[in-house]
Design a protein around this motif. Structure first.
Motif, PDB file in Angstrom:
ATOM      1  N   THR A 227       0.833  -1.139   0.121  1.00 19.26           N
ATOM      2  CA  THR A 227       0.035  -0.115   0.244  1.00 19.26           C
ATOM      3  C   THR A 227       0.949   1.228  -0.064  1.00 19.26           C
TER       4      THR A 227
ATOM      5  N   VAL B  20       0.838   5.508  -0.072  1.00 20.57           N
ATOM      6  CA  VAL B  20       0.197   6.565   0.240  1.00 20.57           C
ATOM      7  C   VAL B  20       0.477   7.721  -0.681  1.00 20.57           C
ATOM      8  N   SER B  21      -0.267   8.259  -1.547  1.00 22.73           N
ATOM      9  CA  SER B  21       0.003   9.424  -2.388  1.00 22.73           C
ATOM     10  C   SER B  21      -1.045  10.307  -2.396  1.00 22.73           C
TER      11      SER B  21
ATOM     12  N   GLN C  52      -4.308   9.699  -0.378  1.00 24.82           N
ATOM     13  CA  GLN C  52      -5.064   8.372  -0.864  1.00 24.82           C
ATOM     14  C   GLN C  52      -4.257   7.270  -0.439  1.00 24.82           C
ATOM     15  N   SER C  53      -4.855   6.283  -0.097  1.00 23.94           N
ATOM     16  CA  SER C  53      -3.955   4.795  -0.075  1.00 23.94           C
ATOM     17  C   SER C  53      -4.275   4.222  -1.577  1.00 23.94           C
TER      18      SER C  53
ATOM     19  N   ARG D  27      -3.163   0.527  -3.430  1.00 22.20           N
ATOM     20  CA  ARG D  27      -2.583  -0.625  -3.354  1.00 22.20           C
ATOM     21  C   ARG D  27      -1.729  -1.217  -4.738  1.00 22.20           C
TER      22      ARG D  27
END
Length: 149
Positions: A31, A33-34, A37-38, A40
């Motif tokens: 996962t 985080v960007s 937002q997470s 996958r």
């Protein structure tokens, strides 16, 4: 006209099929985080297992054995009195290229013999394609099945 070297040239490139059947990559995700937002993502390095490296190494070894066997086959054909056999160096391009060219030359010199290696090569190729398609379908199915919806 059918010594052991031509059968080695014909079948050595297909030795990896058994190892590829044993290779079962584990598809892992991580996962990231960007922008709050997470996301996958698939870990691409999860397929590079030790057995994968053995499969790669075996491919290189099979290639070298094929070229060496093509040379031995060429010398054997010269020893049997075939004046201009298909040159063994074509095996550097592809073992299949050598098998096909050699079979054409031997067929012209010793008709009706000469095509058995080509038929075995074709059968091994078709079998390998079928096995590879089934294996890749299972790998992609596992990868897609583990992705979130």
């Amino acid at each position: 006209m059918y010594g052991w070297p031509i059968w080695v040239v014909t079948l050595a490139p297909f030795t990896n099929v058994l190892l590829e059947l044993a290779w079962n990559p584990v598809v892992r995700h991580r996962t990231v985080v960007s922008g709050g937002q997470s996301i996958r993502m698939l870990e691409m390095d999860s397929i590079f297992t030790p057995l994968y490296l053995v499969v790669l190494l075996t491919g290189f070894i099979a290639y070298g054995v094929s070229v060496w066997s093509a040379h031995a086959d060429w010398e054997g054909l010269l020893g049997q009195g075939l004046h201009r056999p298909f040159h063994w160096a074509w095996a550097f391009l592809s073992p299949a290229c050598y098998v096909i060219g050699r079979s054409v030359v031997v067929r012209r010199a010793a008709r009706p013999r000469g095509l058995a290696p080509v038929w075995l090569l074709a059968a091994a190729f078709v079998g390998t394609v079928i096995v590879a398609c089934i294996k890749m379908a299972t790998v992609f199915s596992a990868a897609l099945g583990s992705m979130p919806t």
